[in-house]
Design a protein around this motif. Structure first.
Motif, PDB file in Angstrom:
ATOM      1  N   LEU A   1     -25.324  41.842  25.175  1.00  0.00           N
ATOM      2  CA  LEU A   1     -26.583  42.355  24.655  1.00  0.00           C
ATOM      3  C   LEU A   1     -27.757  41.440  25.017  1.00  0.00           C
ATOM      4  O   LEU A   1     -28.819  41.931  25.421  1.00  0.00           O
ATOM      5  CB  LEU A   1     -26.472  42.534  23.140  1.00  0.00           C
ATOM      6  N   PRO A   2     -27.623  40.122  24.907  1.00  0.00           N
ATOM      7  CA  PRO A   2     -28.739  39.255  25.319  1.00  0.00           C
ATOM      8  C   PRO A   2     -29.138  39.446  26.778  1.00  0.00           C
ATOM      9  O   PRO A   2     -30.311  39.339  27.125  1.00  0.00           O
ATOM     10  CB  PRO A   2     -28.206  37.845  25.058  1.00  0.00           C
ATOM     11  N   SER A   3     -28.148  39.723  27.652  1.00  0.00           N
ATOM     12  CA  SER A   3     -28.499  39.918  29.059  1.00  0.00           C
ATOM     13  C   SER A   3     -29.343  41.166  29.248  1.00  0.00           C
ATOM     14  O   SER A   3     -30.258  41.200  30.088  1.00  0.00           O
ATOM     15  CB  SER A   3     -27.233  39.992  29.914  1.00  0.00           C
ATOM     16  N   LEU A   4     -29.100  42.215  28.457  1.00  0.00           N
ATOM     17  CA  LEU A   4     -29.926  43.425  28.551  1.00  0.00           C
ATOM     18  C   LEU A   4     -31.359  43.133  28.113  1.00  0.00           C
ATOM     19  O   LEU A   4     -32.320  43.589  28.747  1.00  0.00           O
ATOM     20  CB  LEU A   4     -29.345  44.545  27.687  1.00  0.00           C
ATOM     21  N   HIS A   5     -31.503  42.379  27.019  1.00  0.00           N
ATOM     22  CA  HIS A   5     -32.845  42.033  26.563  1.00  0.00           C
ATOM     23  C   HIS A   5     -33.560  41.159  27.601  1.00  0.00           C
ATOM     24  O   HIS A   5     -34.766  41.307  27.821  1.00  0.00           O
ATOM     25  CB  HIS A   5     -32.783  41.307  25.219  1.00  0.00           C
ATOM     26  N   ALA A   6     -32.813  40.275  28.241  1.00  0.00           N
ATOM     27  CA  ALA A   6     -33.430  39.403  29.243  1.00  0.00           C
ATOM     28  C   ALA A   6     -33.886  40.187  30.460  1.00  0.00           C
ATOM     29  O   ALA A   6     -34.949  39.912  31.031  1.00  0.00           O
ATOM     30  CB  ALA A   6     -32.435  38.318  29.654  1.00  0.00           C
ATOM     31  N   VAL A   7     -33.121  41.172  30.887  1.00  0.00           N
ATOM     32  CA  VAL A   7     -33.426  41.920  32.104  1.00  0.00           C
ATOM     33  C   VAL A   7     -34.478  42.996  31.857  1.00  0.00           C
ATOM     34  O   VAL A   7     -35.393  43.187  32.666  1.00  0.00           O
ATOM     35  CB  VAL A   7     -32.140  42.550  32.685  1.00  0.00           C
ATOM     36  N   PHE A   8     -34.385  43.708  30.724  1.00  0.00           N
ATOM     37  CA  PHE A   8     -35.227  44.888  30.502  1.00  0.00           C
ATOM     38  C   PHE A   8     -36.254  44.722  29.384  1.00  0.00           C
ATOM     39  O   PHE A   8     -37.093  45.607  29.199  1.00  0.00           O
ATOM     40  CB  PHE A   8     -34.347  46.106  30.172  1.00  0.00           C
ATOM     41  N   GLU A   9     -36.176  43.636  28.632  1.00  0.00           N
ATOM     42  CA  GLU A   9     -37.099  43.389  27.522  1.00  0.00           C
ATOM     43  C   GLU A   9     -37.064  44.528  26.500  1.00  0.00           C
ATOM     44  O   GLU A   9     -38.095  44.946  25.973  1.00  0.00           O
ATOM     45  CB  GLU A   9     -38.522  43.185  28.040  1.00  0.00           C
ATOM     46  N   GLY A  10     -35.882  45.046  26.249  1.00  0.00           N
ATOM     47  CA  GLY A  10     -35.727  46.047  25.198  1.00  0.00           C
ATOM     48  C   GLY A  10     -35.330  47.414  25.716  1.00  0.00           C
ATOM     49  O   GLY A  10     -35.197  47.652  26.915  1.00  0.00           O
ATOM     50  N   ARG A  11     -35.171  48.330  24.770  1.00  0.00           N
ATOM     51  CA  ARG A  11     -34.665  49.676  25.061  1.00  0.00           C
ATOM     52  C   ARG A  11     -35.644  50.487  25.906  1.00  0.00           C
ATOM     53  O   ARG A  11     -35.244  51.188  26.835  1.00  0.00           O
ATOM     54  CB  ARG A  11     -34.386  50.375  23.725  1.00  0.00           C
ATOM     55  N   ASP A  12     -36.939  50.400  25.587  1.00  0.00           N
ATOM     56  CA  ASP A  12     -37.920  51.158  26.362  1.00  0.00           C
ATOM     57  C   ASP A  12     -37.941  50.707  27.818  1.00  0.00           C
ATOM     58  O   ASP A  12     -38.108  51.531  28.730  1.00  0.00           O
ATOM     59  CB  ASP A  12     -39.315  51.011  25.753  1.00  0.00           C
ATOM     60  N   GLY A  13     -37.801  49.414  28.043  1.00  0.00           N
ATOM     61  CA  GLY A  13     -37.771  48.913  29.417  1.00  0.00           C
ATOM     62  C   GLY A  13     -36.571  49.430  30.185  1.00  0.00           C
ATOM     63  O   GLY A  13     -36.669  49.758  31.374  1.00  0.00           O
ATOM     64  N   LEU A  14     -35.434  49.518  29.507  1.00  0.00           N
ATOM     65  CA  LEU A  14     -34.237  50.061  30.140  1.00  0.00           C
ATOM     66  C   LEU A  14     -34.429  51.537  30.471  1.00  0.00           C
ATOM     67  O   LEU A  14     -34.109  51.997  31.570  1.00  0.00           O
ATOM     68  CB  LEU A  14     -33.032  49.875  29.227  1.00  0.00           C
ATOM     69  N   PHE A  15     -34.963  52.308  29.522  1.00  0.00           N
ATOM     70  CA  PHE A  15     -35.178  53.730  29.758  1.00  0.00           C
ATOM     71  C   PHE A  15     -36.168  53.951  30.902  1.00  0.00           C
ATOM     72  O   PHE A  15     -36.019  54.879  31.706  1.00  0.00           O
ATOM     73  CB  PHE A  15     -35.683  54.419  28.497  1.00  0.00           C
ATOM     74  N   ALA A  16     -37.208  53.119  30.972  1.00  0.00           N
ATOM     75  CA  ALA A  16     -38.178  53.249  32.067  1.00  0.00           C
ATOM     76  C   ALA A  16     -37.506  53.003  33.414  1.00  0.00           C
ATOM     77  O   ALA A  16     -37.796  53.692  34.403  1.00  0.00           O
ATOM     78  CB  ALA A  16     -39.336  52.271  31.863  1.00  0.00           C
ATOM     79  N   ALA A  17     -36.600  52.035  33.475  1.00  0.00           N
ATOM     80  CA  ALA A  17     -35.881  51.762  34.713  1.00  0.00           C
ATOM     81  C   ALA A  17     -34.953  52.908  35.086  1.00  0.00           C
ATOM     82  O   ALA A  17     -34.792  53.251  36.260  1.00  0.00           O
ATOM     83  CB  ALA A  17     -35.083  50.465  34.575  1.00  0.00           C
ATOM     84  N   VAL A  18     -34.346  53.537  34.075  1.00  0.00           N
ATOM     85  CA  VAL A  18     -33.479  54.698  34.326  1.00  0.00           C
ATOM     86  C   VAL A  18     -34.298  55.847  34.897  1.00  0.00           C
ATOM     87  O   VAL A  18     -33.904  56.493  35.884  1.00  0.00           O
ATOM     88  CB  VAL A  18     -32.767  55.132  33.030  1.00  0.00           C
TER      89      VAL A  18
END
Length: 285
Positions: free
Chosen positions: A99-116
Motif C-alpha cells: 500500500l505505501p508503494s501505491l501512495h508513493a507512485v500515485f499520491e492516492g486513489r484519484d491519482g491512480l484512477f487518473a493514470a488508469v
C-alpha cells in the motif's frame, strides 16, 4: 532469513540493481557464505528470498514495475466492480505490491484512477492523430470515431465503468478523473478540427459543440449496445456499420458545401470569435 534479506538488499544497492537481478553469487558473498550454502538455506530456489524481501515492503523486481502492475490491476477491478468498489487495498492485493508503494507512485486513489483513464481512455490515440493528422475532413472524423470506439469497447471495459460512475455521482472520482484530462482532450479536438474550420470546410461552431456532436451519438450507442443486442438481435447493425452511419451523419451536420461563403472566422476553443469578428448573422456595426 533476515540476514539473507539484508545481504540481498546490500548487494542490490551496491550494484544499482533490483534484488531479482542480483546473481546469487553476489548475494552469497555479501552474506559471507558460498553460493551452494545459500541455495541450501533457501531450499534450492531463490523464490523464498524474493518473497522475504517483498514482505519487508521492497519490490524485489524481476517483473513489471509497481506502476504498470497497479494500473492493470486497477483497470480490471474497475471493470469488475465499478469505481466505487475499488480500494487501494484491493489494488495492492491484486498487483502484489504494498500500500505505501501505491501512495508513493500515485499520491492516492484519484491519482491512480487518473493514470488508469490515461492508459485505457481515448487520449493516447487522439494525441497520436494530432501528431500525424489525416488530410481530409472525412478521414479525420472517421479516425476520431475509431479512437473513441476502441477505448469504449476495449477490454477491460474501463471507460463504460467510468461513465457509469460519472452519471451516478457527478462529484465523484470519475468527474475528477475527467477534469484532469479534459483540457488535453479538447486541445486534441482543437488541433484536429479547427484547421478545417479555418479552411472553410466545417461550420464555425464552438469547439465543445463540434466535439459533442461527434462523440455523443457514439457514446450513447456503445453504452446501450449491451442491452440492445439481445433485444434487437440481427436488426441491430454491427458496430463497424454504426460507426460509418455516425460519421456520415456528422459530416452532413457540420461540413460546409463547396463554394459556400467563407465564415467570419473559426471559433476558438473558448468559443470566442477571433479578431473581433461577429457570429454568423450578427451585425458588424
Amino acid at each position: 532469513m533476515n540476514d539473507l534479506v539484508a545481504a540481498a538488499l546490500a548487494a542490490a544497492k551496491a550494484r544499482g540493481q533490483d534484488v531479482a537481478d542480483v546473481p546469487l553469487t553476489a548475494i552469497a558473498s555479501a552474506a559471507g557464505m558460498s553460493r551452494s550454502t545459500l541455495l541450501r538455506r533457501l531450499g534450492g530456489s531463490r523464490a523464498p528470498l524474493d518473497e522475504a524481501v517483498r514482505r519487508t515492503g521492497v519490490d524485489p523486481g524481476g517483473r513489471p514495475p509497481v506502476r504498470e502492475r497497479a494500473i492493470e490491476a486497477a483497470a480490471r477491478l474497475v471493470a469488475e466492480r465499478g469505481l466505487a468498489g475499488v480500494t487501494l487495498d484491493a489494488v495492492a492485493d491484486r498487483a502484489e505490491c504494498s500500500l505505501p508503494s501505491l501512495h508513493a507512485v500515485f499520491e492516492g486513489r484519484d491519482g491512480l484512477f487518473a493514470a488508469v483513464f490515461l492508459q485505457y481512455g481515448p487520449l493516447p490515440d487522439l494525441e497520436a492523430l494530432v501528431a500525424d493528422p489525416p488530410e481530409s475532413v472525412e478521414d479525420t472524423v472517421r479516425a476520431i470515431h475509431g479512437a473513441f470506439a476502441t477505448a469504449w469497447t476495449g477490454e477491460p471495459r474501463v471507460i463504460p465503468a467510468v461513465f457509469a460512475d460519472l452519471f451516478g455521482r457527478p462529484d465523484g472520482p470519475a468527474a475528477r478523473m475527467m477534469a484532469a484530462h479534459l483540457p488535453r482532450m479538447f486541445d486534441g479536438f482543437a488541433r484536429l478540427l479547427l484547421p478545417h474550420v479555418e479552411a472553410g470546410r466545417l461550420r464555425p461552431l464552438p469547439l465543445p459543440v463540434l466535439a459533442q456532436l461527434m462523440i455523443s451519438p457514439l457514446v450513447n450507442h456503445v453504452l446501450l449496445r449491451p442491452v440492445l443486442e439481445p433485444a434487437l438481435g440481427a436488426a441491430l447493425p454491427p458496430l463497424e456499420e454504426m460507426l460509418d452511419l455516425f460519421v456520415e451523419a456528422y459530416l452532413r451536420a457540420v461540413v460546409l458545401p463547396p463554394g459556400a461563403p467563407a465564415a467570419a472566422g473559426p471559433v476558438r476553443p473558448d468559443g470566442a470569435q477571433p479578431d473581433g469578428a461577429q457570429p454568423d448573422g450578427a451585425p458588424t456595426g
